[in-house]
Scaffold this motif. Structure first.
Motif, PDB file in Angstrom:
ATOM      1  N   PRO A   1       0.833  -1.209   0.000  1.00  0.00           N
ATOM      2  CA  PRO A   1       0.000   0.000   0.000  1.00  0.00           C
ATOM      3  C   PRO A   1       0.868   1.259   0.000  1.00  0.00           C
ATOM      4  N   TYR A   2       0.363   2.295  -0.610  1.00  0.00           N
ATOM      5  CA  TYR A   2       1.008   3.602  -0.715  1.00  0.00           C
ATOM      6  C   TYR A   2       2.292   3.572  -1.534  1.00  0.00           C
ATOM      7  N   ASN A   3       2.490   2.544  -2.360  1.00  0.00           N
ATOM      8  CA  ASN A   3       3.628   2.537  -3.264  1.00  0.00           C
ATOM      9  C   ASN A   3       3.465   3.640  -4.307  1.00  0.00           C
ATOM     10  N   HIS A   4       2.238   3.867  -4.745  1.00  0.00           N
ATOM     11  CA  HIS A   4       1.887   4.978  -5.631  1.00  0.00           C
ATOM     12  C   HIS A   4       0.821   5.781  -4.895  1.00  0.00           C
ATOM     13  N   THR A   5       1.110   7.045  -4.635  1.00  0.00           N
ATOM     14  CA  THR A   5       0.289   7.849  -3.745  1.00  0.00           C
ATOM     15  C   THR A   5      -0.147   9.140  -4.423  1.00  0.00           C
ATOM     16  N   ASP A   6      -1.366   9.556  -4.135  1.00  0.00           N
ATOM     17  CA  ASP A   6      -1.899  10.829  -4.567  1.00  0.00           C
ATOM     18  C   ASP A   6      -2.001  11.723  -3.334  1.00  0.00           C
ATOM     19  N   VAL A   7      -1.743  13.012  -3.480  1.00  0.00           N
ATOM     20  CA  VAL A   7      -1.746  13.921  -2.336  1.00  0.00           C
ATOM     21  C   VAL A   7      -2.543  15.179  -2.673  1.00  0.00           C
ATOM     22  N   ASP A   8      -3.272  15.675  -1.677  1.00  0.00           N
ATOM     23  CA  ASP A   8      -4.040  16.906  -1.836  1.00  0.00           C
ATOM     24  C   ASP A   8      -4.299  17.516  -0.460  1.00  0.00           C
ATOM     25  N   TYR A   9      -4.799  18.746  -0.451  1.00  0.00           N
ATOM     26  CA  TYR A   9      -5.138  19.461   0.779  1.00  0.00           C
ATOM     27  C   TYR A   9      -6.632  19.630   0.893  1.00  0.00           C
ATOM     28  N   PHE A  10      -7.098  19.823   2.111  1.00  0.00           N
ATOM     29  CA  PHE A  10      -8.452  20.291   2.342  1.00  0.00           C
ATOM     30  C   PHE A  10      -8.441  21.187   3.571  1.00  0.00           C
TER      31      PHE A  10
ATOM     32  N   ARG B   1      -6.170  25.124  10.693  1.00  0.00           N
ATOM     33  CA  ARG B   1      -5.351  23.952  10.386  1.00  0.00           C
ATOM     34  C   ARG B   1      -5.826  23.406   9.042  1.00  0.00           C
ATOM     35  N   TRP B   2      -4.944  22.717   8.339  1.00  0.00           N
ATOM     36  CA  TRP B   2      -5.295  22.124   7.062  1.00  0.00           C
ATOM     37  C   TRP B   2      -5.068  20.623   7.116  1.00  0.00           C
ATOM     38  N   GLY B   3      -5.860  19.903   6.364  1.00  0.00           N
ATOM     39  CA  GLY B   3      -5.696  18.460   6.247  1.00  0.00           C
ATOM     40  C   GLY B   3      -4.845  18.140   5.037  1.00  0.00           C
ATOM     41  N   PHE B   4      -3.894  17.259   5.226  1.00  0.00           N
ATOM     42  CA  PHE B   4      -3.004  16.794   4.166  1.00  0.00           C
ATOM     43  C   PHE B   4      -3.455  15.369   3.871  1.00  0.00           C
ATOM     44  N   LEU B   5      -4.042  15.139   2.726  1.00  0.00           N
ATOM     45  CA  LEU B   5      -4.686  13.877   2.388  1.00  0.00           C
ATOM     46  C   LEU B   5      -3.799  13.065   1.449  1.00  0.00           C
ATOM     47  N   PHE B   6      -3.378  11.880   1.896  1.00  0.00           N
ATOM     48  CA  PHE B   6      -2.614  10.945   1.075  1.00  0.00           C
ATOM     49  C   PHE B   6      -3.534   9.780   0.727  1.00  0.00           C
ATOM     50  N   THR B   7      -3.631   9.439  -0.546  1.00  0.00           N
ATOM     51  CA  THR B   7      -4.489   8.351  -0.994  1.00  0.00           C
ATOM     52  C   THR B   7      -3.657   7.341  -1.774  1.00  0.00           C
TER      53      THR B   7
END
Length: 117
Positions: A15-24, A38-44
């Motif tokens: 898992p997480y070998n290929h990751t997408d990242v975004d903020y919310f 505060r901001w959320g840092f989302l790794f998918t």
């Protein structure tokens, strides 16, 4: 509809070998007698669709890099990290690439930019 990226179709990979990242956010958090943003840092994970969340105090480069370091410490080093071409990731990319170059002298691409349609 276009084809899925190769990273999205990977099987038998951790898992997480290929990751997408975004903020919310921002999220408003009570601190003593005031509220702070505060901001959320989302790794998918692109393969399993698992989600990892980090909370960061600002959108500056330093908290972003620390959020990525915490993610890597917890989940392992991904092969690729995908993000949109938001300006908030450009400074973090430059800092991480410079750090990696100074550590081992190799030129690595940390973020693969993909345009948002």
């Amino acid at each position: 509809m276009s084809d899925l990226p190769v990273e999205r179709l990977g099987s038998k990979q951790p898992p997480y070998n290929h990751t997408d990242v975004d903020y919310f956010g921002p999220l408003y958090v009570p601190v003593r007698r005031s509220t702070e943003k505060r901001w959320g840092f989302l790794f998918t994970c692109l393969t399993t669709r698992a989600v990892h969340l980090e909370i960061i105090p600002s959108l500056d480069t330093s908290p972003r890099v620390m959020g990525i370091e915490r993610f890597i410490a917890r989940r392992g080093t991904p092969s690729t990290i995908w993000s949109d071409i938001g300006t908030n990731f450009v400074g973090a990319e430059k800092e991480l690439v410079a750090c990696i170059k100074s550590l081992n002298g190799m030129a690595l691409t940390i973020f693969t930019h993909q345009g948002v349609t």
